[in-house]
Design an enzyme around this catalytic site. Structure first.
Site, PDB file in Angstrom:
ATOM      1  N   SER A 152       0.838  -1.196   0.000  1.00 60.27           N
ATOM      2  CA  SER A 152       0.000   0.000   0.000  1.00 60.27           C
ATOM      3  C   SER A 152       0.881   1.259   0.000  1.00 60.27           C
ATOM      4  O   SER A 152       1.645   1.457  -0.945  1.00 60.27           O
ATOM      5  CB  SER A 152      -0.960  -0.050   1.201  1.00 60.27           C
ATOM      6  OG  SER A 152      -1.956   0.926   1.074  1.00 60.27           O
ATOM      7  N   ASP A 236     -10.101  -5.429  -3.638  1.00 56.46           N
ATOM      8  CA  ASP A 236      -9.513  -4.393  -2.779  1.00 56.46           C
ATOM      9  C   ASP A 236     -10.358  -3.116  -2.849  1.00 56.46           C
ATOM     10  O   ASP A 236     -10.492  -2.506  -3.909  1.00 56.46           O
ATOM     11  CB  ASP A 236      -8.082  -4.127  -3.273  1.00 56.46           C
ATOM     12  CG  ASP A 236      -7.289  -3.202  -2.351  1.00 56.46           C
ATOM     13  OD1 ASP A 236      -7.888  -2.279  -1.762  1.00 56.46           O
ATOM     14  OD2 ASP A 236      -6.078  -3.403  -2.229  1.00 56.46           O
ATOM     15  N   HIS A 273      -7.311  -5.840   0.599  1.00 56.04           N
ATOM     16  CA  HIS A 273      -6.139  -5.016   0.922  1.00 56.04           C
ATOM     17  C   HIS A 273      -5.397  -5.516   2.168  1.00 56.04           C
ATOM     18  O   HIS A 273      -4.414  -4.915   2.577  1.00 56.04           O
ATOM     19  CB  HIS A 273      -6.625  -3.568   1.156  1.00 56.04           C
ATOM     20  CG  HIS A 273      -5.566  -2.518   0.968  1.00 56.04           C
ATOM     21  ND1 HIS A 273      -5.080  -2.156  -0.258  1.00 56.04           N
ATOM     22  CD2 HIS A 273      -4.888  -1.744   1.861  1.00 56.04           C
ATOM     23  CE1 HIS A 273      -4.162  -1.210  -0.130  1.00 56.04           C
ATOM     24  NE2 HIS A 273      -4.021  -0.942   1.153  1.00 56.04           N
TER      25      HIS A 273
END
Lengths: 295, 295
Positions: A152, A236, A273
């Protein structure tokens, strides 16, 4: 050189995970932590390659170590893993702890230039100071063989640090990275605060210097020498929200004449995620880097 | 039957991890959570074996899922993993949240008989209610093929549940289990509170019914049919503190005429009590159970 203080040590995967802290010049003297996984094969006379793991928003040096699931594969290949924190801590900036995506836990691996955030210099910490500190400490690391991966915000960090420092890192990979932060909400919020406010439609060059898609589009790395692997889950929520933009990275690779082998961007069906996603593909990422680190 | 409510779902290891909750009769109507990892191969027409993971003090249904490192190997062998919480929550017992080793997060997988703790009936929850609830929900689980493993307090739980219910579980394994809780501090504190105070030197039979070493010493399981694997780290502070006592389990195995193959107790050099230890040997434990679950 600052002295490393060992805070905690755990045996794992036949090696040792140690949490170190030191007062960082890059961070204006603030103490920073990192975790180091050292495989049992590492020694001063037989130093091992280094894989740097950069965690995402709200995380710290423990997150990857505890949930990432990559230490056994690193041990198998005799790789060390260095896991820094994600921001300075205790910089005493007003509002530093108010937002989950700005301030503490959200250093974005850049050098802040806005006076208010002047201690937020994670870029210098990771690229310059940490390698020096590690070398000085003589822990059995071969710092001429380094690769970088992250998740991320840390995926953004991994790609960006690699593209700006291709001589420092052999390869980069990322889970769910923010690929185009000068154009997407997290990055814009961070760059507006840490660097300079932008009200124009096209971001200033100071922002673009930290945007992996822009960096890849303009990369001067020799043909065939880019080594990037990206995995993004199709489930995600942040992909849906337009925070990640892997297509921008793919477009940039095309614009820069890179093959799909040089820049692999994979969509993984149904994954989200979380670290459940990371742990599923962690071994593949470590294997990917082992190819270049052990070559 | 109570209805399962799905609270969260994440794709992991090509399968699905789902957090469920339901109001538990065993726990006096309190809502309890568990995580279920279902490999992609599971279906009503092709149900998969079940591995039950019991976490330790202060943990909950998420700990093993996030830090255990056993889901990829479970997926490889087509095993489901059921991860319950470690105690009732919100029973409103005075002092329930004060100690880390009693009350919330410390159910010890027993049935409390002391009136004050009457909702602490984790034994019934795990052995009777949960299998029924899972069967009713028709999730693709073959509940005739179950094994159980756990950590610390959950290692005690795994061994004890297996030895009391050899027809329910094919095998048991444990990381750093409390092997002799009727004689060691955590167990004595819990049994004193949940069951009945003991001031004599020899514990009452109600305590011994939850002591794995005692249960193994008196086991009537057929010769050659005990399947127990235990790993303990030599660097485990709780081993040094006399909380674990793997020697008591080994002695009991000898007393009961068990071979070292039936009861394997391994000391792992330098490892401590943390999930770093568990994640290192997680695959071996899952492989061990796969032998019996897939036979």
């Amino acid at each position: 050189m600052p002295k490393l203080e060992s805070k905690q040590s755990n045996k794992v995967a036949s090696g040792t995970l140690t949490k170190y802290s030191f007062p960082s010049t890059s961070l204006g003297g603030l103490t920073t932590n990192f975790n180091l996984f050292l495989p049992s094969s590492a020694s001063s006379s037989s130093p091992v390659p280094v894989l740097l793991y950069l965690a995402g928003l709200t995380c710290n040096e423990d997150t990857g170590a505890q949930k990432g699931g990559f230490l056994l594969t690193a041990a198998k290949h005799g790789l060390a893993v260095v896991m820094p924190d994600t921001s300075p801590r205790g910089a005493e900036v007003e509002g530093e702890d108010e937002d989950w995506d700005l301030g503490s836990g959200a250093g974005f691996y850049i050098n802040a230039t806005a006076d208010k955030w002047k201690k937020y210099r994670m870029y210098d910490l990771i690229v310059e100071e940490l390698p020096k500190v590690l070398k000085e400490a003589d822990l059995g690391l071969d710092l001429t063989r380094m690769s970088v991966f992250g998740h991320s915000m840390g995926g953004h960090g991994a790609l960006m640090l690699y593209l700006r420092n291709p001589n420092l890192f052999k390869s980069a990979s990322a889970f769910s990275p923010a690929c185009n932060p000068s154009q997407t909400p997290w990055g814009k919020k961070a760059f507006n605060a840490y660097i300079q406010p932008c009200t124009r439609s096209s971001p200033p060059s100071e922002w673009l210097a930290y945007d992996s898609s822009r960096l890849l589009a303009r990369s001067e790395i020799a043909k065939g020498d880019v080594h990037i692997l990206v995995d993004v889950g199709t489930g995600d929520q942040f992909l849906k929200d337009g925070q990640l933009e892997p297509d921008a990275l793919k477009e940039a690779a095309k614009e820069n004449g890179r093959t799909q082998e040089e820049v692999q961007v994979r969509l993984q069906d149904g994954y989200d995620h979380s670290y459940y996603f990371i742990s599923t593909f962690a071994s593949e990422h470590v294997e990917y880097h082992a190819n270049f680190l052990k070559a």
